[in-house]
Design a protein around this motif. Structure first.
Motif, mmCIF file in Angstrom:
data_model
loop_
_atom_site.group_PDB
_atom_site.id
_atom_site.type_symbol
_atom_site.label_atom_id
_atom_site.label_comp_id
_atom_site.label_asym_id
_atom_site.label_seq_id
_atom_site.Cartn_x
_atom_site.Cartn_y
_atom_site.Cartn_z
ATOM 1 N N SER B 52 0.830 -1.207 0.000
ATOM 2 C CA SER B 52 0.000 0.000 0.000
ATOM 3 C C SER B 52 0.866 1.259 0.000
ATOM 4 N N ALA B 54 0.489 3.609 2.075
ATOM 5 C CA ALA B 54 0.798 3.863 3.490
ATOM 6 C C ALA B 54 2.014 3.052 3.930
ATOM 7 N N ALA B 55 2.109 1.820 3.470
ATOM 8 C CA ALA B 55 3.277 0.994 3.818
ATOM 9 C C ALA B 55 4.537 1.583 3.204
ATOM 10 N N LYS B 56 4.413 2.074 1.980
ATOM 11 C CA LYS B 56 5.570 2.680 1.323
ATOM 12 C C LYS B 56 6.046 3.915 2.090
ATOM 13 N N LYS B 58 5.560 4.586 5.263
ATOM 14 C CA LYS B 58 6.121 4.153 6.554
ATOM 15 C C LYS B 58 7.505 3.550 6.356
ATOM 16 N N LEU B 327 6.641 -5.885 3.038
ATOM 17 C CA LEU B 327 6.538 -5.545 4.459
ATOM 18 C C LEU B 327 7.706 -6.151 5.238
ATOM 19 N N ASP B 336 -2.055 1.472 11.652
ATOM 20 C CA ASP B 336 -2.721 2.265 10.627
ATOM 21 C C ASP B 336 -2.460 1.748 9.210
ATOM 22 N N LEU B 337 -1.546 0.793 9.056
ATOM 23 C CA LEU B 337 -1.285 0.258 7.722
ATOM 24 C C LEU B 337 -2.409 -0.687 7.287
ATOM 25 N N GLU B 339 -2.108 -3.214 5.498
ATOM 26 C CA GLU B 339 -1.582 -4.578 5.632
ATOM 27 C C GLU B 339 -1.692 -5.088 7.069
ATOM 28 N N SER B 340 -1.533 -4.201 8.047
ATOM 29 C CA SER B 340 -1.688 -4.616 9.447
ATOM 30 C C SER B 340 -3.134 -5.018 9.705
#
Lengths: 360, 360
Positions: B52, B54-56, B58, B327, B336-337, B339-340
């Motif tokens: 995502s 967001a993951a990128k 982070k 990840l 907040d990810l 993927e989490s």
């Protein structure tokens, strides 16, 4: 695909380009412009301690072939076809030594197929079941011996009939020709088998085609097969980390960012076509049958497979993933590796557990 | 472990040593002495296109922290504990914003635990079930806020009670102290719950401890828990490809070949002890309950997890693997990810499907 035939069925590829390809540096990189890009220094990767000694020896052999530039000319399809024909013929000899099987050629709905059975015949409990194998080979080669290398061990270990489909190949025929051929064979088999007793599986391009064919059958409102296996390929382009990490790990250049989209077969497939690229449609995925996804840890396809499994799980499908650390793309064409035999066992168990048992 | 605290619970680690570590070269390597070793050139690894945005973002943030050397002194346990306490406290605030829960402290069989419930209470259908969480943190830290970061989202998403165990920590206490503590809590919970209604899960060191505790319970002939989750850690040392590839992918030095065996906690564990290292005993594994194994694709633990799952499958256990491309180790401490949240959903579903439903 621009540099290397990345959707190829086999490991041996264009090492010569590796050192000068985009993204590969002679010196450790500066911090890259994209702050999420990792500058990885040059590194010796030891072979995985979790893999067998036989896999390690075979990997060393393949790495030496890659270093020696033993690969077909990537811009000459005739040369590639000849190269992989010889390669698959050699694998088939190894397979036949270990797994005795009966093979017959026939035509189903106008499509050439091979029907494979264990040499001792099919056990009564498996006679109402059949597997369809879709061979690998970048959609450009792999029929005949390539298909039999994938079909014979599974037929023998699972004790089931496997029908391999000689679908039409690119570049002469492009999407959806291969899907049409699989659909035709499936419709023909439906006359003799219950849909839930039919499994479909394939490796590499055959894994992609398994996803596409399943999407097509669902789209046409045909009864779904009982289970499918997508090995070393699935209904997603080869993007994600393994396009870089997996390629580097087998001594090759990172895959281009197109992830296979420029393969001749896909030249007629639109990006939003949910049969060509089924993993983009949660509604369609929700109707997929139980799925087994399997890859080597050094397989460029690994990220596509792990991502496809997550999308299937999110859609509520019983999707299983198995990853063989240290192993490479389509490793189980080598039947003497313990990891290959383990893969055959897991594939056989999966279809035995998931396919229906009722008589037609 | 010699160079870096590799079994650490979190990403931030000793980048400073990366460029000079064994196996990392300033120049592309010559063909290595071991013919199965791959000489990988320096390479820019783009962030996974399957993860995502967001993951990128982070990941870029974490990579910048690694580059800036924001990590505790790896030879100073007090500094590490203080560092990770602050780190976990920050994560806990994020978790509490998103997942409202009731937390109470109590003592079970002499062991301190937290009991976590969804803020709205436990649904009637889940009251006869409980999960035991074993927190990560290299067996040296992670109690309190670290444990709650792992327990609260699962309690809330699964709608179940989660009991986190403040097991004794190394280096003050070594193997099998933590296993003893988990066994004591399990025995106490058996007075209130049916064994098949109890799940055990943990992340990183907690994943290792989950495997060890399960082996201990089976060895002591206690009834097995209904299901277990081994996330980012399991009953195998951190060997295999991911010790190199996963580390490089997050901007860190390849893990030493000991794969975690030199962790203080394991200093009293013998290599042939099947409770300390359960994945070496097919007979013991055959008695393991259904298992979920989950990791990031850039997790140094990935190879251990994929290999453990294969051993469980070979022993006939229903073992499921999920891998999140791009990840990193223990990524789901960031609630907040997407993927989490996907991981929490899969974990919750798994225990809901696998645990028993009968009343005691």
């Amino acid at each position: 695909m621009s540099r290397c035939p990345s959707l190829r069925a086999r490991l041996l590829l264009c090492l010569a380009t590796a050192a000068t390809s985009a993204g590969v540096h002679a010196q450790p990189a500066q911090a890259p412009a994209d702050t999420a890009t990792t500058a990885m220094p040059a590194t010796d990767l030891p072979y995985s301690g979790f893999a067998s000694d036989a896999a390690k020896a075979k990997f060393a052999e393949l790495l030496a072939e890659v270093r020696a530039g033993k690969a077909p000319n990537p811009t000459d399809i005739a040369d590639q076809r000849q190269f992989y024909q010889r390669y698959n013929d050699a694998r088939l000899q190894e397979v036949q030594r270990r797994y005795p099987a009966k093979v017959s050629e026939l035509t189903l709905a106008g499509v050439s197929v091979h029907s494979v059975e264990p040499a001792g015949g099919i056990a009564a409990a498996q006679r109402q079941r059949v597997l369809i194998n879709l061979h690998g080979g970048a959609f450009m080669w792999g029929a005949g011996s390539g298909a039999l290398v994938e079909a014979i061990p599974i037929a023998t270990v699972a004790g089931m009939r496997v029908v391999t489909v000689d679908y039409r190949l690119a570049p002469e025929h492009t999407y959806p020709a291969a899907v049409d051929d699989v659909e035709a064979v499936y419709r023909e088999l439906l006359k003799h088998y219950r849909a839930e007793n039919i499994g479909i599986y394939g490796c590499s391009a055959g894994g992609v085609l398994t996803a596409q064919a399943t999407a097509r059958l669902l789209q046409r409102k045909l009864p779904a097969p009982g289970a499918i296996g997508m090995f070393c390929g699935t209904g997603l382009l080869f993007r994600g980390d393994s396009g870089t990490l997996g390629q580097l790990a087998v001594g090759q250049a990172p895959m281009g960012s197109d992830g296979g989209a420029s393969l001749p077969y896909l030249s007629t497939a639109k990006a939003d076509d949910v049969v060509a690229y089924p993993m983009q449609s949660p509604e369609l995925l929700a109707r997929f049958p139980p799925s087994l996804l399997l890859a080597g840890g050094r397989d460029f396809a690994l990220s596509a497979l792990t991502t496809a499994q997550r999308r299937l799980l999110a859609a509520g499908v019983d999707a299983r993933l198995i990853v063989f650390d240290g192993l490479w793309h389509a490793f189980f064409v080598f039947p003497d590796l313990p990891e290959s035999q383990e893969a055959y066992a897991r594939i056989g168990e999966f279809f035995d557990q998931q396919l229906g048992r009722a008589q037609r």
